[in-house]
Design a protein around this motif. Structure first.
Motif, PDB file in Angstrom:
ATOM      1  N   VAL A 138       0.801  -1.226   0.000  1.00  0.00           N
ATOM      2  CA  VAL A 138       0.000   0.000   0.000  1.00  0.00           C
ATOM      3  C   VAL A 138       0.835   1.279   0.000  1.00  0.00           C
ATOM      4  N   PRO A 139       1.860   1.443   0.852  1.00  0.00           N
ATOM      5  CA  PRO A 139       2.613   2.705   0.796  1.00  0.00           C
ATOM      6  C   PRO A 139       3.222   2.993  -0.578  1.00  0.00           C
ATOM      7  N   ALA A 140       3.817   1.981  -1.207  1.00  0.00           N
ATOM      8  CA  ALA A 140       4.410   2.177  -2.533  1.00  0.00           C
ATOM      9  C   ALA A 140       3.338   2.484  -3.571  1.00  0.00           C
ATOM     10  N   LEU A 141       2.227   1.750  -3.544  1.00  0.00           N
ATOM     11  CA  LEU A 141       1.160   1.976  -4.513  1.00  0.00           C
ATOM     12  C   LEU A 141       0.494   3.339  -4.296  1.00  0.00           C
ATOM     13  N   ALA A 142       0.379   3.753  -3.043  1.00  0.00           N
ATOM     14  CA  ALA A 142      -0.206   5.067  -2.758  1.00  0.00           C
ATOM     15  C   ALA A 142       0.693   6.179  -3.288  1.00  0.00           C
ATOM     16  N   ALA A 143       2.021   5.989  -3.186  1.00  0.00           N
ATOM     17  CA  ALA A 143       2.952   6.973  -3.740  1.00  0.00           C
ATOM     18  C   ALA A 143       2.768   7.084  -5.243  1.00  0.00           C
ATOM     19  N   ALA A 144       2.607   5.946  -5.925  1.00  0.00           N
ATOM     20  CA  ALA A 144       2.375   5.962  -7.370  1.00  0.00           C
ATOM     21  C   ALA A 144       1.028   6.601  -7.697  1.00  0.00           C
ATOM     22  N   ARG A 155      -8.700   4.421  -4.880  1.00  0.00           N
ATOM     23  CA  ARG A 155      -9.189   4.107  -3.527  1.00  0.00           C
ATOM     24  C   ARG A 155      -8.704   2.721  -3.144  1.00  0.00           C
ATOM     25  N   PHE A 156      -7.980   2.662  -2.016  1.00  0.00           N
ATOM     26  CA  PHE A 156      -7.488   1.398  -1.465  1.00  0.00           C
ATOM     27  C   PHE A 156      -8.451   0.976  -0.352  1.00  0.00           C
ATOM     28  N   VAL A 157      -9.035  -0.214  -0.483  1.00  0.00           N
ATOM     29  CA  VAL A 157     -10.065  -0.641   0.467  1.00  0.00           C
ATOM     30  C   VAL A 157      -9.667  -1.955   1.142  1.00  0.00           C
ATOM     31  N   HIS A 201       9.697   1.440   8.071  1.00  0.00           N
ATOM     32  CA  HIS A 201      10.563   1.296   6.906  1.00  0.00           C
ATOM     33  C   HIS A 201       9.829   1.515   5.596  1.00  0.00           C
ATOM     34  N   ARG A 202       8.600   1.053   5.499  1.00  0.00           N
ATOM     35  CA  ARG A 202       7.867   1.162   4.235  1.00  0.00           C
ATOM     36  C   ARG A 202       7.406   2.603   3.972  1.00  0.00           C
TER      37      ARG A 202
END
Length: 411
Positions: free
Chosen positions: A289-295, A305-307, A363-364
């Motif tokens: 999620v953190p990496a995908l949210a950055a993208a 939207r991440f659910v 870290h993520r």
């Protein structure tokens, strides 16, 4: 360590470090076998915790470069065994039942740092209570004493698959046959697949009945094997995200047929490039999620939207809140839900400027911020950037080698 990142496009070739998730699994199996070697092992803080935990449980090993050689497994003579899990949830949850199986009736003390001992252990506590195993939390850590019994083990799969993994390692060591019954939905099936792959490698038989039941014959022995740990898609995700934002990094050392659930990052980012507004169920891939949210913050004019992300709240940080904090600090528009994150994409992000982004000892979050920084128009200041050592000790070294400009911020 506080860092200042000056946005630069990353470019070059990078061999991704070995999978932390598979590293834990191979180390435990090799240690239980009392022999063999685990090659291509990236010794992060989490992997070091598992190595030291298995040493406390009688496994002798030595290092030769990035290879751990296991030479013996002795019976534990001490009446009190202390296992320092540092901040590693995998170490704690994997080794709890293994330690009880190897050290019946001995006093086992599990220590941890940060939020580790606040993270849920209820599935074990309920199961251990049925078996008469005593568990007590105190300022000194978690104290456990009792005998792990074969038979039917019923537990939830919705909190973490790590509980299933811990039992899958421990139950084959017992005399009688056992069965794990999942009482609801098993999330993160990919991690269980990794466990089953490691167990098969070391000669352990488990029957998987559609992830609802796992049949484990008793009286099994781990066989000595030599293994190589494959590259880590969870760590590669940050460079995939950087590529989505505009970098050009060729990633090496990844297995395209891997059982790692986070291998999905490639397909997801391909969808990000093609789709308009989208909703992504992250129940099986919470670490992405953190990496995908950055993208997603760079999907100009599109909403992501991440659910089904509730488990993110019980990671090294409250990772829903921390991810939203990161994106806001960089200038993104984001909304935090109880179990969701919504991101409105932009052409660019301004960066933090003279303000600072607290990595929340996660870290993520630090690595996702570094990925997002490549597309910022201004600098990005990070507080506590050393937290990457938990999983990727050479992250900043690799980031610089690919052209990232990172300087220590001494203010």
């Amino acid at each position: 360590m506080d860092l200042m990142i000056f946005p630069r496009r990353l470019q070059g070739t990078l061999k991704i470090p070995s999978s932390k998730s598979m590293g834990h699994r191979m180390v435990i199996a090799a240690a239980l076998s009392g022999g063999g070697k685990v090659e291509n092992l990236t010794v992060s803080a989490d992997i070091q915790a598992t190595l030291q935990g298995m040493k406390a449980l009688g496994a002798d090993y030595r290092f030769d470069g990035n290879t751990a050689r296991f030479e013996n497994r002795r019976d534990v003579q001490e009446e009190t065994v202390v296992i320092d899990c540092n901040e590693s949830g995998s170490t704690l949850r994997f080794l709890l039942p293994v330690a009880v199986a190897l050290c019946p009736q001995k006093t086992l003390i599990f220590k941890g740092r940060g939020r580790l001992l606040e993270r849920p252990l209820e599935p074990y506590f309920a199961l251990f209570d049925e078996m008469g195993i005593q568990c007590r939390k105190s300022q000194d850590g978690l104290t456990v004493q009792g005998i792990l019994k074969s038979g039917e083990c019923r537990l939830s799969g919705k909190i973490s698959s790590q509980f299933i993994t811990g039992l899958l390692y421990a139950l084959p060591l017992l005399t009688g046959d056992s069965k794990i019954v999942i009482t609801d939905r098993l999330e993160s099936k990919g991690y269980v697949d990794m466990t089953l792959e490691a167990l098969t490698t070391f000669g352990i038989k488990v029957e998987n009945r559609d992830y609802r039941e796992f049949i484990i014959p008793g009286g099994q022995r781990y066989l000595s094997k030599d293994t190589v740990v494959e590259g880590d898609y969870s760590q590669a995700a940050f460079f995939y995200a950087a590529n989505f934002i505009g970098s050009d990094v060729l990633l090496k050392g990844l297995n395209p047929n891997s059982s790692q659930g986070d291998r999905a990052v490639e397909a997801i980012l391909a969808d990000f490039a093609q789709k308009d507004d989208c909703e992504l169920d992250v129940s099986d891939i919470p670490d992405l999620v953190p990496a995908l949210a950055a993208a997603a913050a760079y999907r100009a004019g599109k909403v992501t939207r991440f659910v089904n992300a509730s488990r993110l709240r019980i990671k090294e940080s409250d990772r829903i809140a921390a991810t939203c904090l990161m994106l806001r600090a960089l200038g993104a528009q984001v909304e935090e839900g109880e179990d969701s994150i919504t991101v409105w994409g932009q052409e660019t992000l301004p960066g933090t400027g003279e303000n600072a982004l607290d990595c929340c000892n996660d870290h993520r979050i630090a690595m996702a911020a570094a990925a997002a920084a490549v597309g910022c128009t201004g600098k990005v200041r990070l507080l506590g950037a050393e937290c990457v050592s938990k999983s990727y000790p050479k992250f900043w070294e690799d980031y610089r080698r690919l052209g990232g400009e990172v300087k220590e911020d001494g203010r």
